[in-house]
Every structure is written in C-alpha cells, then in structure tokens.
Design an enzyme around this catalytic site. Sequence first.
Site, mmCIF file in Angstrom:
data_model
loop_
_atom_site.group_PDB
_atom_site.id
_atom_site.type_symbol
_atom_site.label_atom_id
_atom_site.label_comp_id
_atom_site.label_asym_id
_atom_site.label_seq_id
_atom_site.Cartn_x
_atom_site.Cartn_y
_atom_site.Cartn_z
ATOM 1 N N CYS A 8 0.889 -1.020 -0.149
ATOM 2 C CA CYS A 8 0.060 0.028 -0.044
ATOM 3 C C CYS A 8 0.923 1.347 0.001
ATOM 4 C CB CYS A 8 -0.938 -0.150 1.230
ATOM 5 S SG CYS A 8 -0.380 -0.012 2.613
ATOM 6 N N ARG A 14 -3.425 -0.754 5.244
ATOM 7 C CA ARG A 14 -4.070 -1.689 4.605
ATOM 8 C C ARG A 14 -3.118 -2.981 4.315
ATOM 9 N NH1 ARG A 14 -5.213 2.268 -0.477
ATOM 10 N NH2 ARG A 14 -3.360 3.198 0.692
ATOM 11 N N ASP A 122 -8.308 4.061 1.026
ATOM 12 C CA ASP A 122 -7.472 4.285 2.045
ATOM 13 C C ASP A 122 -8.088 4.686 3.466
ATOM 14 O OD1 ASP A 122 -5.582 5.496 3.653
ATOM 15 O OD2 ASP A 122 -4.593 6.840 2.073
HETATM 16 P P1 4NP Z 1 -1.710 2.807 4.067
HETATM 17 O O1 4NP Z 1 -2.424 4.149 4.690
HETATM 18 O O2 4NP Z 1 -1.171 2.986 2.619
HETATM 19 O O3 4NP Z 1 -3.070 1.768 3.971
HETATM 20 O O4 4NP Z 1 -0.611 2.260 5.095
HETATM 21 C C1 4NP Z 1 -1.913 5.305 4.879
HETATM 22 C C2 4NP Z 1 -1.021 5.509 5.776
HETATM 23 C C3 4NP Z 1 -0.201 6.845 5.940
HETATM 24 C C4 4NP Z 1 -0.712 7.813 5.155
HETATM 25 C C5 4NP Z 1 -1.638 7.561 4.094
HETATM 26 C C6 4NP Z 1 -2.405 6.442 3.951
HETATM 27 N N1 4NP Z 1 -0.077 8.980 5.332
HETATM 28 O O5 4NP Z 1 -0.327 10.065 4.338
HETATM 29 O O6 4NP Z 1 0.842 9.200 6.028
#
Ligand code: 4NP
Length: 149
Positions: A8, A14, A122
């Site tokens: 991800c 995720r 997300d």
């Molecule tokens: P992930 O979610 O891609 O599912 O781990 C996110 C985690 C952090 C961020 C964005 C999405 N961020 O902008 O820090």
Amino acid sequence: MKKVLMVCLGNICRSPLAEGILQSKIKKDAVFVDSAGTAAYHIGNLPDKRSIEVAHKYGIDITHQRARKFTVKDFDTFDVIYAMDESNYQNILILARDEVDTKKVKMILNETHPHKNVSVPDPYYDGRQGFENVFKMLGEACEIIASKL
Ligand code: 4NP
C-alpha cells in the site's frame, strides 16, 4: 516456497492487514507473506493502532510488523505482488525492469472483482468503520488467494 507481497502507500494501514489476514489463512511454513509501502513516511513504525485493533478483534496479531518501503529487489524475492490501490499499482510498475517484473503485479481486489481494478479505500483519515470495511474486503480477497496457493 511461494512468496507473496502486499503493498500500500504507508505500509501501516492496509497492507499490514492484508499480510496478517493471508498469513492467518495458510499454514505457517507453506507461504512467505510480507508487506511494504510505496512511500517512506512510516519506515520502522508499527501498524496503525486502528489496524492493530481490528485485526485483534478477529484474532489476528500484527504487532510484530514494522513498516518498510518497497524496493526493486522485491521483484526478485516475491512471486506475486498485490497492490491495494491504483496509485500503488502504478508506483510499483514504474520500478518494474522487464515483463517478468510487470507480470507479478496485481490489484488485490481483482481476486474478488475480476478485471474491475477496484481499489481498497485508504482508511487513514477514516474512523474505525473504514478499517472494518477494509478488513472485510481483504478477508474476502485473501480467502481466494489462500485457496489458490
Ligand atoms: P496505508 O495508509 O497506505 O494503507 O498504510 C496510509 C498511511 C499513511 C498515510 C496515508 C495512507 N499518510 O499519508 O501518512
């Protein structure tokens, strides 16, 4: 041993869930499952508290996981690379060196919605319901992945 990588953006929401869920559905030593992020923001961090909580609710411990960034070497290590969303998918493909690398990359929800290229939303800015929703989607996808491994 087959090797599967879940990817991800941050590797804290995720893909840690996808890793934990798939691991829970297969025999420990039958498949190597890992996860990574396309961004470097959270390297070394534990999964998001809300991912830890929803996993725990369904009997899965993901607290041993630490975030890392996807690297081109992952194409050599893994047989299949599952992107959680369209943006992750594109960012992985940018690093592909050849057709062999390219063929390893798939959208994870194409397991449940073939050829539709549906993204796992997300949940980072959502509440707990967003994480529940992600858990459910990934549970269904991982059930199919596990049945084919
Ligand atoms: P992930 O979610 O891609 O599912 O781990 C996110 C985690 C952090 C961020 C964005 C999405 N961020 O902008 O820090």
